[in-house]
Each structure stands twice: as C-alpha cells, then as structure tokens.
Design a protein around this motif. Structure first.
Motif, PDB file in Angstrom:
ATOM      1  N   ASP A  94       0.788  -1.467   0.521  1.00 10.16           N
ATOM      2  CA  ASP A  94       0.016  -0.266   0.103  1.00 10.16           C
ATOM      3  C   ASP A  94       0.552   1.351  -0.175  1.00 10.16           C
ATOM      4  O   ASP A  94       2.225   1.492   0.907  1.00 10.16           O
ATOM      5  CB  ASP A  94      -1.057  -0.245   1.235  1.00 10.16           C
ATOM      6  N   PRO A  95       0.643   1.796  -0.773  1.00 15.44           N
ATOM      7  CA  PRO A  95       2.204   2.840  -1.196  1.00 15.44           C
ATOM      8  C   PRO A  95       1.191   4.343  -0.757  1.00 15.44           C
ATOM      9  O   PRO A  95       1.954   5.054  -0.720  1.00 15.44           O
ATOM     10  CB  PRO A  95       2.097   3.067  -3.115  1.00 15.44           C
ATOM     11  N   THR A  96       0.178   4.351   0.311  1.00 19.06           N
ATOM     12  CA  THR A  96      -0.208   5.652   1.088  1.00 19.06           C
ATOM     13  C   THR A  96       0.485   6.673   1.463  1.00 19.06           C
ATOM     14  O   THR A  96       0.745   7.714   2.054  1.00 19.06           O
ATOM     15  CB  THR A  96      -1.879   5.200   1.492  1.00 19.06           C
ATOM     16  N   ASP A  97       1.029   5.476   2.449  1.00 17.66           N
ATOM     17  CA  ASP A  97       2.371   6.301   4.070  1.00 17.66           C
ATOM     18  C   ASP A  97       2.991   7.560   2.888  1.00 17.66           C
ATOM     19  O   ASP A  97       3.819   8.232   3.015  1.00 17.66           O
ATOM     20  CB  ASP A  97       2.553   5.365   4.424  1.00 17.66           C
ATOM     21  N   ALA A  98       3.331   6.167   2.387  1.00 17.96           N
ATOM     22  CA  ALA A  98       5.207   6.916   1.357  1.00 17.96           C
ATOM     23  C   ALA A  98       4.759   7.745   0.498  1.00 17.96           C
ATOM     24  O   ALA A  98       5.272   8.873   0.360  1.00 17.96           O
ATOM     25  CB  ALA A  98       5.637   5.739   0.603  1.00 17.96           C
ATOM     26  N   THR A 182      19.470   9.738 -12.087  1.00 21.51           N
ATOM     27  CA  THR A 182      19.288  11.173 -11.770  1.00 21.51           C
ATOM     28  C   THR A 182      17.710  11.578 -10.959  1.00 21.51           C
ATOM     29  O   THR A 182      17.413  11.637 -11.529  1.00 21.51           O
ATOM     30  CB  THR A 182      19.529  12.506 -12.486  1.00 21.51           C
ATOM     31  N   ALA A 183      17.895  11.751  -9.577  1.00 21.19           N
ATOM     32  CA  ALA A 183      16.753  11.802  -8.462  1.00 21.19           C
ATOM     33  C   ALA A 183      14.934  10.765  -9.208  1.00 21.19           C
ATOM     34  O   ALA A 183      14.844  11.671  -9.576  1.00 21.19           O
ATOM     35  CB  ALA A 183      16.077  13.904  -9.108  1.00 21.19           C
ATOM     36  N   TRP A 184      15.769   9.727  -9.185  1.00 23.71           N
ATOM     37  CA  TRP A 184      14.970   8.988  -9.502  1.00 23.71           C
ATOM     38  C   TRP A 184      14.890   7.846  -8.510  1.00 23.71           C
ATOM     39  O   TRP A 184      15.806   6.877  -8.132  1.00 23.71           O
ATOM     40  CB  TRP A 184      15.375   8.107 -11.223  1.00 23.71           C
ATOM     41  N   LEU A 185      13.913   7.419  -7.899  1.00 24.61           N
ATOM     42  CA  LEU A 185      13.433   6.717  -6.601  1.00 24.61           C
ATOM     43  C   LEU A 185      12.474   5.648  -6.737  1.00 24.61           C
ATOM     44  O   LEU A 185      11.258   6.056  -7.471  1.00 24.61           O
ATOM     45  CB  LEU A 185      13.300   7.587  -5.138  1.00 24.61           C
ATOM     46  N   ASP A 186      13.259   4.406  -6.295  1.00 20.90           N
ATOM     47  CA  ASP A 186      12.141   2.943  -6.542  1.00 20.90           C
ATOM     48  C   ASP A 186      11.623   2.943  -5.360  1.00 20.90           C
ATOM     49  O   ASP A 186      12.848   2.099  -4.422  1.00 20.90           O
ATOM     50  CB  ASP A 186      12.667   2.238  -7.823  1.00 20.90           C
ATOM     51  N   ILE A 187      10.205   3.108  -5.092  1.00 20.51           N
ATOM     52  CA  ILE A 187      10.484   1.885  -3.925  1.00 20.51           C
ATOM     53  C   ILE A 187       8.996   0.587  -4.313  1.00 20.51           C
ATOM     54  O   ILE A 187       8.242   0.845  -4.533  1.00 20.51           O
ATOM     55  CB  ILE A 187       9.227   3.249  -2.963  1.00 20.51           C
ATOM     56  N   ALA A 188       9.461  -0.740  -3.239  1.00 20.69           N
ATOM     57  CA  ALA A 188       9.798  -1.428  -3.742  1.00 20.69           C
ATOM     58  C   ALA A 188       8.941  -2.748  -2.357  1.00 20.69           C
ATOM     59  O   ALA A 188       8.843  -1.579  -1.491  1.00 20.69           O
ATOM     60  CB  ALA A 188      10.209  -2.866  -4.145  1.00 20.69           C
ATOM     61  N   PRO A 189       8.077  -2.956  -2.585  1.00 18.17           N
ATOM     62  CA  PRO A 189       7.539  -3.251  -0.799  1.00 18.17           C
ATOM     63  C   PRO A 189       8.972  -4.333  -0.622  1.00 18.17           C
ATOM     64  O   PRO A 189      10.028  -4.311  -0.934  1.00 18.17           O
ATOM     65  CB  PRO A 189       6.745  -5.047  -1.443  1.00 18.17           C
ATOM     66  N   ASP A 190       8.299  -3.803   0.799  1.00 13.46           N
ATOM     67  CA  ASP A 190       9.011  -4.354   2.197  1.00 13.46           C
ATOM     68  C   ASP A 190      10.282  -5.568   1.625  1.00 13.46           C
ATOM     69  O   ASP A 190       9.692  -6.230   1.805  1.00 13.46           O
ATOM     70  CB  ASP A 190       8.823  -4.703   3.475  1.00 13.46           C
TER      71      ASP A 190
END
Length: 270
Positions: A94-98, A182-190
């Motif tokens: 769930d990406p809500t908090d991030a 450059t300034a690119w963020l990938d956020i994955a499941p923990d």
C-alpha cells in the motif's frame, strides 16, 4: 542440484542496452552461445513486465522466468498467454504512507505507481520516454487506490544529494527503496529486490549458488550483486557503474562501450 548449468541473470538498461536501445553484436553472440550450451539466460530488470518482454524477444531467449519491476514481479512461461509469459509471483504494498511522506518533503516531484497489471499510473509530467508501455495519468489522490508493485518518484529540479537528503527526512521505513539515475527513486515492497526474486528462481531451477552469474550497473542492482557474490557466484558490475555499485559485486567488467558484458560472458564455458 545440477553441477554445471549456470543461471545467468542480466540487467537491461546500461548492461544489455545502450541509451539508444541498441544491443552490441558481441553481447548477442555470447548470449546465443550460452543458450545453445544449455545455460539458463534470463533478464532481471527494473522495467515493467510490458517493457521487459520485447527485449527478451529481441535477444531471442526463452527463459522459464523473467524478473521485472526490481523483483516485485516474476513472470513465468505460459503458452496460454498471448505474450508467452504471465505473472507467477507478485509482491505488492500500500503506497499511501510513502506517497504522503514524500509529497510533504519533495517540492515539484512527480509520482507514479505500477500495478499488478504492469501499467503505470502517474501524476505530474515525467521525462519524455519514461514509460515505454502504456501509462495512464490520474490525479495524485488516485495513485493509492489499489496495492502496487512499485512507487516511482522523480524530482528533476534536485541533485542526487539533495534528493537523498529529502528522502531520508521522509522517514520511510516500511518499504525498500533505491535511487536510480538522476533524482529517480524506486520504492518496492519491504525486503523485495532483484536478489530475492532470483533466489526463488534459482531454487526452482535447482542450480547451485556457485553457478550464478548476474550483471548490472545501477543502484537497483546492488542487492542482486551482493546475493550472487555471497553464494559464491559472480556478481559482475559494469565498469561505468557508480562506486557503491562496484563495491557490491565481486567481478568488475569493462564498461558498456568496450563490450564489458560480452567479455565477462565469454569467460563462461560452453
């Protein structure tokens, strides 16, 4: 376990493909040789599934599995699917908090999420060509409507250092993240990354950890490289990679434009 068959997992961008999307002839030749020898040559990429499968076709390989979305989605061969592959293992969160945390500390950032369907839903203008497959623009509030395999954040007005500082301030703890170009963020499941996905694939194939070869060049390859090296295999880093990526591997190849990948692959016996 098999005694000689290799699991060869390759990153795509900056490892197989150059910035223009071209594949060096030497890379093609070595991959053809290794497939013919019976080794399992596959892809492990940050791309979505939709953007990964066309590269597989161009390479002319038919691995049992394909790892996409930085390990959050693993595809398996499926004759009933028009593409020849369908999702076997999918990790979501769930990406809500991030989303809320990052929106609060990053000015002018653009956000996108990748769903289980492999389609990106994005808010804000992204660099041209970012989403090779179909992308759908939606209001920011709709990005968290369903669980996702990945959250992407781009902040083109900041340096990597400024970007990382703000990301740290966001207090992200429940998800794993890596900074790409450059300034690119990938956020994955923990706890999910290319390495965790490939360990599952390795076990499915029954290949010895020492017979693993992975190659990459980006920060999203760090866990994969460390995983391969820790098991006694080869974590091959392209010579043009950032120092922290080089430190994660145990084999340093030449850079892309000097056929670094092909020369590293040539060391694998047929």
């Amino acid at each position: 376990m098999t005694t000689d068959r290799m699991l060869i997992a390759l990153d795509i961008d900056g490892t197989i493909l150059d910035v223009d999307g071209e594949i060096p002839d030497a890379t093609h030749q070595e991959i053809d040789r290794l497939v013919a020898a019976g080794h399992e040559v596959m892809l492990a990429t940050g791309r979505s599934a939709r953007d990964t499968l066309p590269v597989r076709e161009r390479l002319g390989i038919e691995p049992e599995f394909v790892v996409s979305a930085n390990g959050a989605m693993t595809l398996a061969q499926d004759a009933s699917d028009a593409r020849g592959y369908s999702a076997r293992w999918v990790e979501t969160f769930d990406p809500t908090d991030a989303l809320q945390a990052l929106k609060g500390v990053l000015q002018n950032a653009r956000f996108a999420v990748e769903g289980e369907d492999g389609v990106y839903r994005f808010s804000g203008r992204f660099p041209e060509g970012t989403f090779e497959a179909q992308g759908i623009e939606v209001p920011f509030e709709e990005l968290a409507a369903v669980p996702v395999t990945r959250l992407v954040v781009v902040s083109p007005d900041q340096t990597i250092e400024e970007f990382l500082e703000h990301v740290e301030k966001s207090g992200l703890h429940s998800v794993s993240y890596s900074v790409g170009w450059t300034a690119w963020l990938d956020i994955a499941p923990d706890g999910v990354n290319k390495g965790t996905a490939l360990e599952r694939v390795r076990q499915e194939h029954g290949i010895d950890p020492k017979n693993v070869f992975v190659a990459g060049d980006g920060r999203n390859d760090i866990e994969m490289l460390e995983w391969a090296a820790a098991g006694g295999g080869q974590g091959v880093v392209m010579g043009n990679a950032p120092q922290e990526v080089i430190d994660a591997g145990n084999v340093l190849a030449g850079d892309f434009y000097h056929d670094g990948l092909a020369k590293a692959l040539a060391n694998i016996s047929g």
